[in-house]
Design a protein around this motif. Structure first.
Motif, PDB file in Angstrom:
ATOM      1  N   VAL A   1       0.872  -1.166   0.000  1.00 48.28           N
ATOM      2  CA  VAL A   1       0.000   0.000   0.000  1.00 48.28           C
ATOM      3  C   VAL A   1       0.905   1.210   0.000  1.00 48.28           C
ATOM      4  CG1 VAL A   1      -1.805   1.253   1.210  1.00 48.28           C
ATOM      5  CG2 VAL A   1      -1.746  -1.237   1.297  1.00 48.28           C
ATOM      6  N   SER A   2       0.794   2.039  -1.018  1.00 40.95           N
ATOM      7  CA  SER A   2       1.759   3.116  -1.124  1.00 40.95           C
ATOM      8  C   SER A   2       1.145   4.305  -1.832  1.00 40.95           C
ATOM      9  CB  SER A   2       2.993   2.632  -1.891  1.00 40.95           C
ATOM     10  OG  SER A   2       3.952   3.646  -1.945  1.00 40.95           O
ATOM     11  N   GLY A   3       1.712   5.485  -1.555  1.00 43.20           N
ATOM     12  CA  GLY A   3       1.291   6.661  -2.288  1.00 43.20           C
ATOM     13  C   GLY A   3       2.410   7.107  -3.203  1.00 43.20           C
ATOM     14  N   ASP A   4       3.455   6.299  -3.273  1.00 45.85           N
ATOM     15  CA  ASP A   4       4.660   6.677  -3.991  1.00 45.85           C
ATOM     16  C   ASP A   4       4.730   5.883  -5.298  1.00 45.85           C
ATOM     17  OD1 ASP A   4       7.205   7.139  -4.896  1.00 45.85           O
ATOM     18  OD2 ASP A   4       8.115   7.087  -2.911  1.00 45.85           O
ATOM     19  N   LEU A   5       4.497   6.594  -6.381  1.00 46.67           N
ATOM     20  CA  LEU A   5       4.432   5.923  -7.683  1.00 46.67           C
ATOM     21  C   LEU A   5       5.737   5.204  -8.009  1.00 46.67           C
ATOM     22  CD1 LEU A   5       2.761   5.401 -10.201  1.00 46.67           C
ATOM     23  CD2 LEU A   5       3.607   7.538 -11.144  1.00 46.67           C
ATOM     24  N   LYS A   6       6.824   5.848  -7.640  1.00 50.53           N
ATOM     25  CA  LYS A   6       8.127   5.256  -7.948  1.00 50.53           C
ATOM     26  C   LYS A   6       8.265   3.892  -7.268  1.00 50.53           C
ATOM     27  CE  LYS A   6      12.168   6.922  -6.248  1.00 50.53           C
ATOM     28  NZ  LYS A   6      13.176   7.984  -6.114  1.00 50.53           N
ATOM     29  N   GLU A   7       7.844   3.854  -6.025  1.00 52.19           N
ATOM     30  CA  GLU A   7       7.929   2.600  -5.284  1.00 52.19           C
ATOM     31  C   GLU A   7       7.051   1.530  -5.913  1.00 52.19           C
ATOM     32  OE1 GLU A   7       8.380   2.046  -0.876  1.00 52.19           O
ATOM     33  OE2 GLU A   7       6.217   2.308  -1.048  1.00 52.19           O
ATOM     34  N   VAL A   8       5.849   1.944  -6.252  1.00 52.65           N
ATOM     35  CA  VAL A   8       4.894   0.995  -6.807  1.00 52.65           C
ATOM     36  C   VAL A   8       5.405   0.449  -8.134  1.00 52.65           C
ATOM     37  CG1 VAL A   8       2.621   0.909  -7.852  1.00 52.65           C
ATOM     38  CG2 VAL A   8       2.918   1.924  -5.599  1.00 52.65           C
ATOM     39  N   LEU A   9       5.920   1.327  -8.995  1.00 54.50           N
ATOM     40  CA  LEU A   9       6.406   0.882 -10.295  1.00 54.50           C
ATOM     41  C   LEU A   9       7.638  -0.007 -10.137  1.00 54.50           C
ATOM     42  CD1 LEU A   9       5.945   4.089 -12.453  1.00 54.50           C
ATOM     43  CD2 LEU A   9       4.622   1.977 -12.536  1.00 54.50           C
ATOM     44  N   SER A  10       8.440   0.280  -9.105  1.00 54.32           N
ATOM     45  CA  SER A  10       9.652  -0.508  -8.929  1.00 54.32           C
ATOM     46  C   SER A  10       9.359  -1.915  -8.446  1.00 54.32           C
ATOM     47  CB  SER A  10      10.579   0.164  -7.912  1.00 54.32           C
ATOM     48  OG  SER A  10      10.849   1.474  -8.310  1.00 54.32           O
ATOM     49  N   LEU A  11       8.260  -2.090  -7.735  1.00 54.91           N
ATOM     50  CA  LEU A  11       8.035  -3.372  -7.074  1.00 54.91           C
ATOM     51  C   LEU A  11       6.881  -4.193  -7.647  1.00 54.91           C
ATOM     52  CD1 LEU A  11       8.422  -2.326  -3.325  1.00 54.91           C
ATOM     53  CD2 LEU A  11      10.140  -3.377  -4.789  1.00 54.91           C
ATOM     54  N   ALA A  12       5.805  -3.527  -8.008  1.00 55.11           N
ATOM     55  CA  ALA A  12       4.553  -4.268  -8.167  1.00 55.11           C
ATOM     56  C   ALA A  12       4.398  -4.928  -9.524  1.00 55.11           C
ATOM     57  CB  ALA A  12       3.375  -3.335  -7.911  1.00 55.11           C
ATOM     58  N   ASP A  13       3.579  -6.001  -9.550  1.00 52.92           N
ATOM     59  CA  ASP A  13       3.137  -6.596 -10.805  1.00 52.92           C
ATOM     60  C   ASP A  13       1.878  -5.894 -11.283  1.00 52.92           C
ATOM     61  OD1 ASP A  13       5.051  -8.806 -10.967  1.00 52.92           O
ATOM     62  OD2 ASP A  13       4.077  -9.451  -9.115  1.00 52.92           O
ATOM     63  N   ASN A  14       0.983  -5.614 -10.314  1.00 52.43           N
ATOM     64  CA  ASN A  14      -0.289  -4.973 -10.636  1.00 52.43           C
ATOM     65  C   ASN A  14      -0.470  -3.740  -9.777  1.00 52.43           C
ATOM     66  OD1 ASN A  14      -1.373  -6.750 -12.553  1.00 52.43           O
ATOM     67  ND2 ASN A  14      -1.791  -8.205 -10.896  1.00 52.43           N
ATOM     68  N   ILE A  15      -1.155  -2.748 -10.338  1.00 50.76           N
ATOM     69  CA  ILE A  15      -1.460  -1.558  -9.559  1.00 50.76           C
ATOM     70  C   ILE A  15      -2.964  -1.416  -9.452  1.00 50.76           C
ATOM     71  CG2 ILE A  15      -1.234   0.946  -9.416  1.00 50.76           C
ATOM     72  CD1 ILE A  15       1.299   0.697 -11.050  1.00 50.76           C
ATOM     73  N   LEU A  16      -3.444  -1.321  -8.209  1.00 50.57           N
ATOM     74  CA  LEU A  16      -4.866  -1.083  -7.984  1.00 50.57           C
ATOM     75  C   LEU A  16      -5.000   0.364  -7.550  1.00 50.57           C
ATOM     76  CD1 LEU A  16      -4.137  -4.151  -7.268  1.00 50.57           C
ATOM     77  CD2 LEU A  16      -6.283  -4.167  -6.032  1.00 50.57           C
ATOM     78  N   VAL A  17      -5.590   1.194  -8.397  1.00 50.98           N
ATOM     79  CA  VAL A  17      -5.698   2.604  -8.052  1.00 50.98           C
ATOM     80  C   VAL A  17      -6.952   2.801  -7.210  1.00 50.98           C
ATOM     81  CG1 VAL A  17      -5.795   4.948  -8.910  1.00 50.98           C
ATOM     82  CG2 VAL A  17      -4.545   3.209 -10.182  1.00 50.98           C
ATOM     83  N   ILE A  18      -6.770   3.372  -6.030  1.00 56.94           N
ATOM     84  CA  ILE A  18      -7.907   3.533  -5.121  1.00 56.94           C
ATOM     85  C   ILE A  18      -8.262   5.005  -5.016  1.00 56.94           C
ATOM     86  CG2 ILE A  18      -6.521   3.734  -3.009  1.00 56.94           C
ATOM     87  CD1 ILE A  18      -8.660   1.991  -1.615  1.00 56.94           C
ATOM     88  N   PHE A  19      -9.564   5.286  -5.059  1.00 53.09           N
ATOM     89  CA  PHE A  19     -10.035   6.659  -4.919  1.00 53.09           C
ATOM     90  C   PHE A  19     -11.379   6.620  -4.200  1.00 53.09           C
ATOM     91  CE2 PHE A  19     -12.561  10.261  -6.494  1.00 53.09           C
ATOM     92  CZ  PHE A  19     -11.753  11.304  -6.082  1.00 53.09           C
ATOM     93  N   ARG A  20     -11.486   7.388  -3.131  1.00 52.43           N
ATOM     94  CA  ARG A  20     -12.702   7.433  -2.322  1.00 52.43           C
ATOM     95  C   ARG A  20     -13.260   6.042  -2.002  1.00 52.43           C
ATOM     96  NH1 ARG A  20     -15.560  12.714  -4.878  1.00 52.43           N
ATOM     97  NH2 ARG A  20     -14.176  14.194  -3.877  1.00 52.43           N
ATOM     98  N   GLY A  21     -12.366   5.160  -1.600  1.00 50.27           N
ATOM     99  CA  GLY A  21     -12.805   3.861  -1.132  1.00 50.27           C
ATOM    100  C   GLY A  21     -13.133   2.860  -2.214  1.00 50.27           C
ATOM    101  N   GLN A  22     -12.897   3.244  -3.474  1.00 53.23           N
ATOM    102  CA  GLN A  22     -13.185   2.296  -4.542  1.00 53.23           C
ATOM    103  C   GLN A  22     -11.948   2.054  -5.378  1.00 53.23           C
ATOM    104  OE1 GLN A  22     -16.591   4.523  -5.929  1.00 53.23           O
ATOM    105  NE2 GLN A  22     -17.834   2.676  -5.750  1.00 53.23           N
TER     106      GLN A  22
END
Lengths: 507, 355
Positions: free
Chosen positions: A459-480
């Motif tokens: 769970v991160s707010g840092d795009l760089k971190e997410v792109l460096s590590l993740a296979d999939n990105i789930l973008v969350i906004f207002r609980g969805q």
């Protein structure tokens, strides 16, 4: 960035501000200027250094380097009282009110005056102020009788009563309902119309665009940009995208040797999960996703969009409202010992600051070292030495308190402890927030190695971190969950900024 | 000129080891002023106090007698304090412990084999105090009721109950109007040592201190309550049962104070009477926090305060000053030591001129 000092307009000028906390540089050479009669938004992720910067301006902390000028005069604040004397007041996220006192008593609390307080006069003045600014409140009510929104009005009145020129508000909208936010904005505009300045700290993009004259974006302790909203207000969505990018960064992805280890074997399945927040509102709405063995899925979003509630529901710290959470076909609450959790708040939740490192290393894994009623501290010590060597933790002794450890080393310690229980599922919340690049890299490598044990939810707010590590990105906004994007999908990745700001993708 | 407190930019290093001795010296100076005011040479007064407390073996044994309930009550408050629970109710728990233990001795001694009477009384004393401690514990755990208020108010209930018993139903019919129960039977008297009034309770106090120290340092349960007391959020994160531990800690905390009650009753008074509730439970709060909740320190502070009390009695006799002066000294020490802690984080700054 250099801002020309215009003596006449500048209410506050902060120059080259540096503030270090153990292991973290919260502000790294920040220049920041507040003009008279403006609403200036400070935008940034949690841990970007916004609150620290304003605590320096309001006298809560002292800067390690740099200078502060108020009305062109260099100043040195030792306490918030010093700052208040020069017309700078801050309303903190956690209100500083005495709950058993009345509104009027709270407003004059801490002000010097000769002799006996004449509460009648004070109440009259408070009533005048509150009708003048549209801050409806009963000056004789006691604080505990008031709602959070009303308490905030008391805090604002307290500052107006002291006649501040610069009013700093730390995430004032976080506790408010939408209608209340609009009312707050009206008050802010009125204050501005009198030639006073307001600093508005937030991480909500749409609010920033609605109210600010100037926006300063902070990221990892540095100023990314200072802009006027009109300058970037071109097309719908574009502005938010630009700001979101500034907040989360768009540097090249560090090569951490990531190659996908994702398998087809599902590990965690979340089905139609809804969770309520602290005020009973639905913070997570009907969310479904899954994490496979060997996979890193990242939940990316601007803070306050339901991430905290989601994670707390996953680790059993918050009841779910509806839906199912399954780990390998078992209800997750029954197999919580197979889940490791690295909390966002390292010092407040992940460790016990006043206990020694040795005891911190036993916190969540004390079962392993329990013999009858006793904890076998010798075994903990053995394990601790092994983990400290393995994770390269700079800890001179095991008897030192956790608070004496730097942020990076403390995080490595928590990581080492959580990994040592060989979890099937790892949930890591902002694992590198506020850390320097060296520690960040070490933690990333450790998380990548963990894929061999099972799956990871980042769970991160840092795009760089997410792109460096993740296979999939789930973008969350207002609980969805707005969308699930594969990290290989370059086209999809471009849409992340607007998705984070709640702009749906065009098809 | 203006004197202000400024937050220290860097924490005190070696200076903090001087804080407590300096605070005690300051308190003694305050006491000296008091002695001067009542017309007594302070040096002589302090020497008399020392002589009173340590002048002979018997005098020192009296110090230990006074320290005994303080140790047990200090441990009671200290254990709860480790979990950040404020047990202000040790006084009431002490009283109920005394009632329970004395009740056994008075009414059931005929049914209990001789050698078992004292153990059964100890158990009853512990249980009585435990029940009294469990009430605020339950209210806190179940309804989040503030334990400071409930435990304090239960003190008055317990004391009134005690008075009701020895003025009423339990009053000694042969006591010729003296308020108190009948004497406990001989075999219920706790053993005393060395021809002094030092009794079994002192051993209970030392024993409890060792056990609590061990439990806190080496057991899983002790570790868990320390985590709860230092960081509640981390405790929840580590899945430590909070509710159950509140109940458990308040039970044991109450039990320790209850032990103090039965030990005073069966070790000193041999009956329930006025003089059981003399404030040991409240002094226990002082002891626990002066000792920073550490069992070893709690024992030492209890002995220190015990010597002040015995010394206070001595100056009352030899210098004809009220023994309450020792209470004032106690207060001054507490005030200076706790107040002095502020200098750990703050320093005085004197600003000259017209600022």
């Amino acid at each position: 960035m250099s801002v020309p000092i215009t003596e006449k307009q500048s209410a506050v000028f902060m120059k080259g501000i540096v503030k270090r906390f153990p292991g973290v540089v919260a502000n790294q050479g920040i220049d920041f200027q507040i003009l008279r009669g403006e609403i200036h938004s400070l935008l940034g992720e949690n841990g970007a250094g916004k609150t620290t910067l304003m605590n320096l301006l309001s006298g809560v902390y002292r800067p390690d380097a740099g200078e502060i000028f108020v009305n062109g005069q260099k100043v040195n604040f030792y306490s918030p009282r010093d700052a208040l004397e020069l017309g700078i007041g801050m309303i903190h996220q956690h209100f500083q009110l005495v709950t058993n006192f009345t509104v009027a008593e709270n407003i004059v609390l801490g002000m010097f005056g000769p002799g006996k307080l004449n509460m009648l006069t004070i109440e009259k003045k408070v009533d005048e102020l509150s009708s003048l600014y549209g801050l409806a409140i009963d000056s004789r009510a006691r604080i505990w009788e008031l709602s959070v929104g009303e308490q905030q009005r008391v805090e604002i009145l307290r500052m107006l009563y002291r006649n501040v020129d610069v009013l700093i508000m730390d995430e004032p909208t976080a506790v408010l309902a939408p209608q209340e936010i609009e009312k707050l904005f009206e008050v802010m505009r009125r204050i501005k119309a009198e030639g006073r300045s307001v600093v508005f700290i937030t991480h909500k993009l749409e609010e920033v665009l609605a109210i600010s004259d100037y926006i300063t974006v902070l990221r990892r302790g540095k100023v990314m940009s200072t802009v006027r909203p009109e300058k970037i207000r071109e097309k719908d969505g574009v502005v938010s995208r630009e700001l979101a990018r500034m907040m989360v960064g768009r540097e090249v992805i560090l090569d951490v040797g990531k190659e996908s280890r994702k398998t087809d074997q599902p590990l965690l399945r979340v089905e139609n999960l809804s969770v309520r927040g602290d005020r009973g509102e639905l913070a997570v709405k009907d969310v479904s996703f899954s994490v496979n063995v060997g996979e890193i899925s990242a939940i990316l979003g601007v803070a306050g969009n339901g991430q905290r509630e989601l994670v707390e529901a996953l680790v059993g710290l918050r009841p779910k409202d509806s839906g199912r959470i399954l780990l390998e076909n078992d209800d997750l609450t029954a197999v919580l010992d197979r889940v490791a959790y690295i909390p966002e708040d390292r010092t407040g939740r992940g460790s016990v600051a006043d206990l020694p490192l040795l005891e911190n290393l036993a916190l969540t894994v004390r079962d392993q070292f329990t013999r009858g009623p006793l904890i076998h501290w010798k075994n903990v010590e053995k394990k601790a030495r092994q983990l400290i060597a393995q994770y390269n933790i700079a800890a001179p002794s095991l008897t030192m308190k956790a608070r004496q450890l730097s942020g990076g080393n403390l995080q490595k310690l928590i990581l080492a402890r959580e990994f040592s229980q060989n979890p099937l599922l790892l949930i890591a919340e902002q694992p590198t927030r506020g850390l320097d690049i060296g520690a960040t890299q070490e933690i990333w490598h450790a998380i990548l190695r963990q894929r061999e044990q099972g799956g990871i939810l980042l769970v991160s707010g840092d795009l760089k971190e997410v792109l460096s590590l993740a296979d999939n990105i789930l973008v969350i906004f207002r609980g969805q969950i707005m969308e699930i994007i594969s990290c290989k999908d370059d086209k999809g990745l471009e849409e992340i900024g607007p998705l984070m700001a709640g702009v749906e993708r065009k098809r | 000129m203006r004197i202000t407190l400024k937050k220290r930019l860097r924490p005190l290093n070696w200076g903090r080891y001087l804080l407590i001795p300096a605070a005690i010296v300051l308190a003694l100076l305050v006491g000296a002023l008091l002695f001067l005011w009542v017309g007594v040479n302070p040096v002589r007064a302090y020497l008399e106090i020392l002589k009173g407390a340590f002048g002979s073996f018997y005098n020192f044994s009296e110090v230990l007698v006074r320290a005994t309930p303080l140790i047990l009550c200090g441990l009671s408050v200290g254990l709860a304090g480790k979990m950040l629970i404020w047990n202000i109710g040790a006084e009431g728990q002490l009283v109920v412990g005394g009632i329970a233990g004395a009740g056994i001795a008075l009414f059931f001694s005929a049914y209990i084999p001789g050698p078992l009477i004292i153990p059964v009384m100890l158990a009853a004393g512990f249980l009585g105090g435990a029940c009294w401690g469990l009430i605020p514990g339950f209210l806190k755990a179940r309804f989040q009721v503030n334990e400071i208020i409930t435990s304090l108010m239960l003190n008055y209930v317990a004391i009134l109950w005690l008075e009701h018993l020895y003025f009423g139903p339990w009053r000694d019919p042969a006591g010729r109007g003296f308020p108190g129960t009948a004497m406990l039977p001989d075999m219920a008297w706790f053993p005393r040592f060395w021809g002094t009034r030092v009794h079994l309770g002192l051993l209970m106090g030392f024993g409890a201190a060792v056990v609590i120290w061990f439990v806190l340092a080496y057991t899983r349960w002790g570790y868990e309550i320390r985590v709860i007391g230092t960081n509640l959020q981390a405790a929840q994160y580590a899945r430590i049962e909070i509710t159950r531990n509140i109940l458990l800690v308040m039970t044991i905390s109450g039990g320790l104070a209850g032990l103090a009650g039965i030990c005073e009753t069966a070790g000193i008074h041999y009956r329930l009477q006025q003089g059981l509730a003399v404030g040991s439970g409240y002094v226990g709060i002082v002891v626990a926090w002066l000792g920073k909740l550490r069992p070893g320190a709690i024992v030492l502070i209890s002995i220190l305060l015990g010597s002040l009390m015995v010394g206070g009695d001595q100056i009352q006799i030899s210098l004809h000053v009220p023994s309450a002066i020792s209470l004032v000294l106690q207060g001054a020490i507490l005030f200076c030591v706790l107040g002095g802690q502020i200098f750990k984080d703050y320093e005085l700054q004197v600003q000259g001129g017209k600022h």
